[in-house]
Enzyme design. Structure first.
Site, PDB file in Angstrom:
ATOM      1  N   ASN A   3     -12.648  -8.434  -1.599  1.00 36.12           N
ATOM      2  CA  ASN A   3     -13.282  -8.481  -0.394  1.00 36.12           C
ATOM      3  C   ASN A   3     -14.195  -8.659   0.650  1.00 36.12           C
ATOM      4  O   ASN A   3     -14.924  -8.869   1.002  1.00 36.12           O
ATOM      5  CB  ASN A   3     -13.185  -6.860   0.329  1.00 36.12           C
ATOM      6  CG  ASN A   3     -11.030  -6.639   0.268  1.00 36.12           C
ATOM      7  OD1 ASN A   3     -10.877  -7.097   1.291  1.00 36.12           O
ATOM      8  ND2 ASN A   3     -10.853  -5.408   0.334  1.00 36.12           N
ATOM      9  N   ASP A  49      -9.607  -7.847  -6.261  1.00 34.68           N
ATOM     10  CA  ASP A  49      -9.954  -7.651  -5.093  1.00 34.68           C
ATOM     11  C   ASP A  49     -11.052  -7.780  -4.659  1.00 34.68           C
ATOM     12  O   ASP A  49     -11.337  -6.588  -4.528  1.00 34.68           O
ATOM     13  CB  ASP A  49      -8.304  -7.582  -3.760  1.00 34.68           C
ATOM     14  CG  ASP A  49      -9.103  -7.518  -2.528  1.00 34.68           C
ATOM     15  OD1 ASP A  49     -10.018  -8.168  -1.529  1.00 34.68           O
ATOM     16  OD2 ASP A  49      -8.107  -6.789  -1.794  1.00 34.68           O
ATOM     17  N   ASN A  71      -3.459  -8.519  -5.970  1.00 29.47           N
ATOM     18  CA  ASN A  71      -3.203  -7.342  -4.903  1.00 29.47           C
ATOM     19  C   ASN A  71      -2.021  -7.215  -4.461  1.00 29.47           C
ATOM     20  O   ASN A  71      -1.541  -8.125  -3.085  1.00 29.47           O
ATOM     21  CB  ASN A  71      -4.163  -7.436  -3.523  1.00 29.47           C
ATOM     22  CG  ASN A  71      -4.224  -6.205  -2.480  1.00 29.47           C
ATOM     23  OD1 ASN A  71      -3.416  -5.796  -2.515  1.00 29.47           O
ATOM     24  ND2 ASN A  71      -5.368  -5.364  -2.149  1.00 29.47           N
ATOM     25  N   ASN A  98      -0.204  -4.505  -2.575  1.00 31.18           N
ATOM     26  CA  ASN A  98       0.348  -4.205  -1.321  1.00 31.18           C
ATOM     27  C   ASN A  98       1.195  -3.591  -1.262  1.00 31.18           C
ATOM     28  O   ASN A  98       2.447  -3.107  -0.571  1.00 31.18           O
ATOM     29  CB  ASN A  98       0.032  -5.579   0.005  1.00 31.18           C
ATOM     30  CG  ASN A  98      -0.499  -5.145   0.833  1.00 31.18           C
ATOM     31  OD1 ASN A  98      -0.988  -3.893   1.457  1.00 31.18           O
ATOM     32  ND2 ASN A  98       0.389  -5.782   2.022  1.00 31.18           N
ATOM     33  N   ASP A 148       0.387 -10.149   0.594  1.00 35.81           N
ATOM     34  CA  ASP A 148      -0.643 -10.600   1.752  1.00 35.81           C
ATOM     35  C   ASP A 148      -1.638 -11.375   0.754  1.00 35.81           C
ATOM     36  O   ASP A 148      -1.880 -12.260   1.283  1.00 35.81           O
ATOM     37  CB  ASP A 148      -1.217  -9.140   2.510  1.00 35.81           C
ATOM     38  CG  ASP A 148      -1.759  -8.817   2.073  1.00 35.81           C
ATOM     39  OD1 ASP A 148      -1.739  -8.778   1.174  1.00 35.81           O
ATOM     40  OD2 ASP A 148      -2.468  -7.855   2.853  1.00 35.81           O
ATOM     41  N   HIS A 149      -1.675 -10.762  -0.239  1.00 39.89           N
ATOM     42  CA  HIS A 149      -2.283 -11.732  -1.209  1.00 39.89           C
ATOM     43  C   HIS A 149      -1.232 -12.473  -1.953  1.00 39.89           C
ATOM     44  O   HIS A 149      -0.875 -12.383  -2.369  1.00 39.89           O
ATOM     45  CB  HIS A 149      -3.191 -10.851  -2.458  1.00 39.89           C
ATOM     46  CG  HIS A 149      -4.278 -10.258  -1.499  1.00 39.89           C
ATOM     47  ND1 HIS A 149      -4.980 -10.064  -1.678  1.00 39.89           N
ATOM     48  CD2 HIS A 149      -4.695  -9.436  -0.857  1.00 39.89           C
ATOM     49  CE1 HIS A 149      -6.489  -9.565  -0.885  1.00 39.89           C
ATOM     50  NE2 HIS A 149      -5.634  -8.713  -0.456  1.00 39.89           N
ATOM     51  N   GLU A 187      -4.558  -2.121  -5.078  1.00 37.90           N
ATOM     52  CA  GLU A 187      -4.027  -1.851  -3.848  1.00 37.90           C
ATOM     53  C   GLU A 187      -2.030  -1.327  -4.868  1.00 37.90           C
ATOM     54  O   GLU A 187      -1.452  -1.815  -3.809  1.00 37.90           O
ATOM     55  CB  GLU A 187      -3.849  -2.552  -2.705  1.00 37.90           C
ATOM     56  CG  GLU A 187      -3.396  -1.689  -2.123  1.00 37.90           C
ATOM     57  CD  GLU A 187      -3.496  -2.657  -0.250  1.00 37.90           C
ATOM     58  OE1 GLU A 187      -3.411  -1.843   0.510  1.00 37.90           O
ATOM     59  OE2 GLU A 187      -3.978  -3.824  -0.303  1.00 37.90           O
TER      60      GLU A 187
END
Length: 270
Positions: free
Chosen positions: A163, A161, A17, A19, A258-259, A45
């Site tokens: 989640n 991802d 991911n 971001n 952030d991943h 993302e």
């Protein structure tokens, strides 16, 4: 094109991911890809509109890019980089509400089908309802593809991802998150049922059955520095492909997002 290691042909697949793909590239993501040299990269993302995907983003480092952006600019979206031309590309779940967010892209080669998916996060009540609907729709989608993969004898891999942190080992502070989206009992039970019903294997966990390692960290409370994370990014494979996995890495030396990117090597071709 696959990596030749000794006398072995190795298929290297990375899932991350990003971001925001432009943000990740500014943080030297392409430099890392050049050095890591994967064959296939599943991106979630991407947060970019179709008209902004210029050639330098579409075809970097010898990759061919296939993207499925969200209709809303700067939001969601998935993409795949590959060094070998696929036989077929399929985008979406044939549900206009879900597909407007650009969450699923499937690519088929002769020996493998890869689904790249970005699950909703459930960040508030409305989005959690959307997430639960997505889980139902995705299961119907997976059921069809699973049957197809058996008939075609093609390996199946689901990257992305999700989640959802599956077990207590997959989240640092599990007791404090029992009632939070991403670790809710109904989400974790759904994931267990998906794994069991469609004979999937969490490949990282197969290779590292006892390792507490994470792929996502909140931007709050210095979570990255304290390694207070969640493992919510997976490569889920059918048994035949999972048995060909020989190594994996969650890369944490540099932050592109952030991943963290999850890379797994499989002793196979596509």
């Amino acid at each position: 094109m696959c990596i030749l290691t000794g006398n072995q042909i190795v298929l290297r697949i990375t899932s991350i991911n990003v971001n925001g793909i432009r943000s990740a590239i500014k943080k030297k993501f392409l430099d890392w890809l050049y050095n890591k040299n994967p064959d296939i990269v599943c991106l979630q993302e991407i947060r970019i509109a179709s008209h902004d995907i210029k050639n330098e983003l579409l075809n970097p480092l010898g990759f061919k890019g296939f993207f499925y952006p969200a209709q809303k600019n700067g939001y969601s979206g998935v993409g795949i980089y590959t060094k070998k031309q696929p036989m077929k590309i399929t985008r979406g779940l044939e549900d206009k509400n879900i597909d407007s967010e650009g969450r699923v892209i499937r690519i088929d080669w002769e020996k493998i089908s890869i689904i790249n998916v970005y699950f909703p996060s459930g960040s508030n009540d409305e989005r959690q309802k959307a997430k639960l609907i997505f889980l139902q729709k995705f299961e119907l989608y997976l059921k069809e593809i699973y049957s197809e993969s058996i008939l075609s004898k093609r390996n199946l891999l689901i990257c992305g991802d999700w989640n959802i942190a599956h077990t207590q080992m997959d989240i640092k502070n599990w007791k404090n998150n029992l009632n939070k989206p991403g670790f809710l009992p109904e989400e974790r039970n759904w994931l267990s049922e998906i794994i069991n019903n469609y004979n999937l294997v969490d490949v990282f966990r197969k290779l590292h059955p006892h390792q507490e390692q994470y792929t996502w960290w909140s931007n709050r409370a210095r979570s990255w520095e304290r390694n207070v994370g969640w493992r919510i990014d997976y490569q889920m494979a059918n048994n035949s492909l999972a048995n060909l996995a020989i190594s994996s890495e969650i890369y944490m030396e540099t932050r592109f997002s952030d991943h963290a990117p999850l890379t797994i090597d499989y002793k196979t071709e596509i």
